[in-house]
Scaffold this motif. Sequence first.
Motif, short mmCIF file in Angstrom:
data_model
loop_
_atom_site.label_atom_id
_atom_site.label_comp_id
_atom_site.label_asym_id
_atom_site.label_seq_id
_atom_site.Cartn_x
_atom_site.Cartn_y
_atom_site.Cartn_z
N MET A 15 0.82 -1.21 0.00
CA MET A 15 0.00 0.00 0.00
C MET A 15 0.85 1.27 0.00
O MET A 15 0.32 2.36 -0.21
CB MET A 15 -0.91 0.02 1.24
CG MET A 15 -2.05 -0.96 1.19
SD MET A 15 -3.08 -0.81 2.67
CE MET A 15 -4.44 -1.91 2.23
N MET A 16 2.15 1.11 0.24
CA MET A 16 3.01 2.28 0.40
C MET A 16 4.20 2.22 -0.56
O MET A 16 5.35 2.08 -0.16
CB MET A 16 3.50 2.36 1.86
CG MET A 16 2.38 2.45 2.87
SD MET A 16 2.91 2.25 4.59
CE MET A 16 3.86 3.74 4.81
N GLY B 250 -2.16 -5.44 -1.91
CA GLY B 250 -2.24 -4.20 -1.16
C GLY B 250 -2.33 -2.99 -2.09
O GLY B 250 -3.10 -2.05 -1.85
N TYR B 251 -1.55 -3.02 -3.17
CA TYR B 251 -1.62 -1.96 -4.18
C TYR B 251 -3.00 -1.92 -4.81
O TYR B 251 -3.59 -0.84 -5.02
CB TYR B 251 -0.55 -2.20 -5.24
CG TYR B 251 -0.76 -1.45 -6.53
CD1 TYR B 251 -0.34 -0.12 -6.65
CD2 TYR B 251 -1.36 -2.06 -7.62
CE1 TYR B 251 -0.54 0.57 -7.83
CE2 TYR B 251 -1.57 -1.37 -8.81
CZ TYR B 251 -1.15 -0.05 -8.91
OH TYR B 251 -1.35 0.64 -10.08
N VAL C 2 -9.31 4.44 -3.74
CA VAL C 2 -9.29 5.81 -4.26
C VAL C 2 -10.53 6.09 -5.09
O VAL C 2 -11.10 7.19 -5.04
CB VAL C 2 -8.01 6.02 -5.09
CG1 VAL C 2 -8.08 7.34 -5.84
CG2 VAL C 2 -6.78 5.99 -4.20
N TRP C 3 -10.98 5.06 -5.84
CA TRP C 3 -12.15 5.22 -6.70
C TRP C 3 -13.44 4.77 -6.01
O TRP C 3 -14.48 4.61 -6.66
CB TRP C 3 -11.96 4.43 -8.00
CG TRP C 3 -10.83 4.94 -8.83
CD1 TRP C 3 -9.55 4.46 -8.89
CD2 TRP C 3 -10.87 6.07 -9.70
NE1 TRP C 3 -8.79 5.20 -9.74
CE2 TRP C 3 -9.57 6.20 -10.27
CE3 TRP C 3 -11.86 6.99 -10.07
CZ2 TRP C 3 -9.26 7.21 -11.17
CZ3 TRP C 3 -11.54 7.99 -10.98
CH2 TRP C 3 -10.25 8.10 -11.51
N LYS D 167 -14.27 -4.16 -5.06
CA LYS D 167 -12.96 -4.67 -5.46
C LYS D 167 -12.07 -4.86 -4.23
O LYS D 167 -11.26 -5.78 -4.18
CB LYS D 167 -12.30 -3.71 -6.44
CG LYS D 167 -13.05 -3.57 -7.76
CD LYS D 167 -12.31 -2.61 -8.70
CE LYS D 167 -13.06 -2.44 -10.01
NZ LYS D 167 -12.36 -1.49 -10.91
N VAL D 168 -12.21 -3.97 -3.25
CA VAL D 168 -11.46 -4.13 -2.00
C VAL D 168 -11.82 -5.44 -1.33
O VAL D 168 -10.94 -6.20 -0.88
CB VAL D 168 -11.75 -2.94 -1.06
CG1 VAL D 168 -11.09 -3.18 0.30
CG2 VAL D 168 -11.25 -1.64 -1.66
N PHE D 169 -13.13 -5.75 -1.26
CA PHE D 169 -13.55 -7.01 -0.67
C PHE D 169 -13.06 -8.20 -1.48
O PHE D 169 -12.74 -9.25 -0.91
CB PHE D 169 -15.08 -7.05 -0.56
CG PHE D 169 -15.62 -6.36 0.66
CD1 PHE D 169 -15.60 -7.00 1.90
CD2 PHE D 169 -16.13 -5.08 0.59
CE1 PHE D 169 -16.09 -6.37 3.03
CE2 PHE D 169 -16.63 -4.44 1.71
CZ PHE D 169 -16.60 -5.08 2.94
#
Length: 353
Positions: free
Chosen positions: A296-297, A304-305, A312-313, A318-320
């Motif tokens: 993520m970082m 994570g990416y 952001v969108w 999609k996160v799930f």
Amino acid sequence: MSILSLFSKGAALPRPKPGQSPILFVSNSRYLLESTVSVTGFVTAILVNVLFPQVAEIETKVYQIGGLELTANLAYRIVLSGIVLLYAGLSVFSFFDPARKEKFLSRVPFRFASGLALALWDILGTKLQWLPMPFFPGPSRIIEAFLLEGGFIFQNTLYSLRLFTVGFASGVAFGVGTGILIGWFPKIYYWVFPVLKITGVIPAVAWMPFALTLFPTPFSAAAFLIVICAWFPVAFLTAQGIASTPRTLFEVARTLGAKTPYLVFHVAIPHATPQIFTGISTANGFAFTTLVMSEMMGQPGGLGYYINASKVWSAYYKVFAAILVMAILFSAIMKVIGAIQGRVLRWQKGVVR
């Protein structure tokens, strides 16, 4: 009380055939009935998705997958049907082995409740959309993420696996080596163990600014962070296992002419092996957490990416989907570690509960 009693109370079981043991017959009948209960929850989820009316307005998209036209709901039903077939196959596979049969039956209530939970989630998240949107989409919406960009999710999964494998394997090897040295040599213990205690409690992500400065690529920097977080529990528990080896074992081995290398590799390390695997299992959880946070970082790929880009969108479905892939990966990795541990420590069967 077994789930079976909720369905069979007051109901008479079929009678055994002539010559068949009544006890064995009842046992098999109960197994078949509880195996049916095991998939009933997922069948209920399929029926809910098909029969419950769609009250909330949603956009229905059709996706072309391998020549087939699929909607999100249809793909969801296919996944549920696959789960039903999987557990039905496991039921047949476990039928002829008492140990597998007992293990299969122990998970019946959980499978049944999982299916009902999916049905309820489908009603609240898809059919009625009473859950806060878009933060809590229905299960079919999560499946839609794989229809929409399954290839991209697969690429990010491979990136995460590659990064995790490099970092975790290096961390475990480094941790075992450090633990052996600390546990066996007092001078190394004197100088290294305080450093291990001090650096081990610092979260690996705290080292990220230094890692990004010292290492030439984001991949190598993230791998370094995973090495750090895996190194501490493995080294600490390995050192404890080596140091706690009973002196009597060494004395017996020396009496038989054993030298130092034999004492280390054939006495101390085998004694420490259970604790080494405990450290590896603990390190797996730390490493997976660090993997996601490092991706993520600043990473150019990985689950994570993918989560960060989707957030952001506001594409929370999609996160799930990425979280689901993570859960499956973590469970699979733990399964592999458990299989290796069971193979290496097979002498413990019947000794350790």
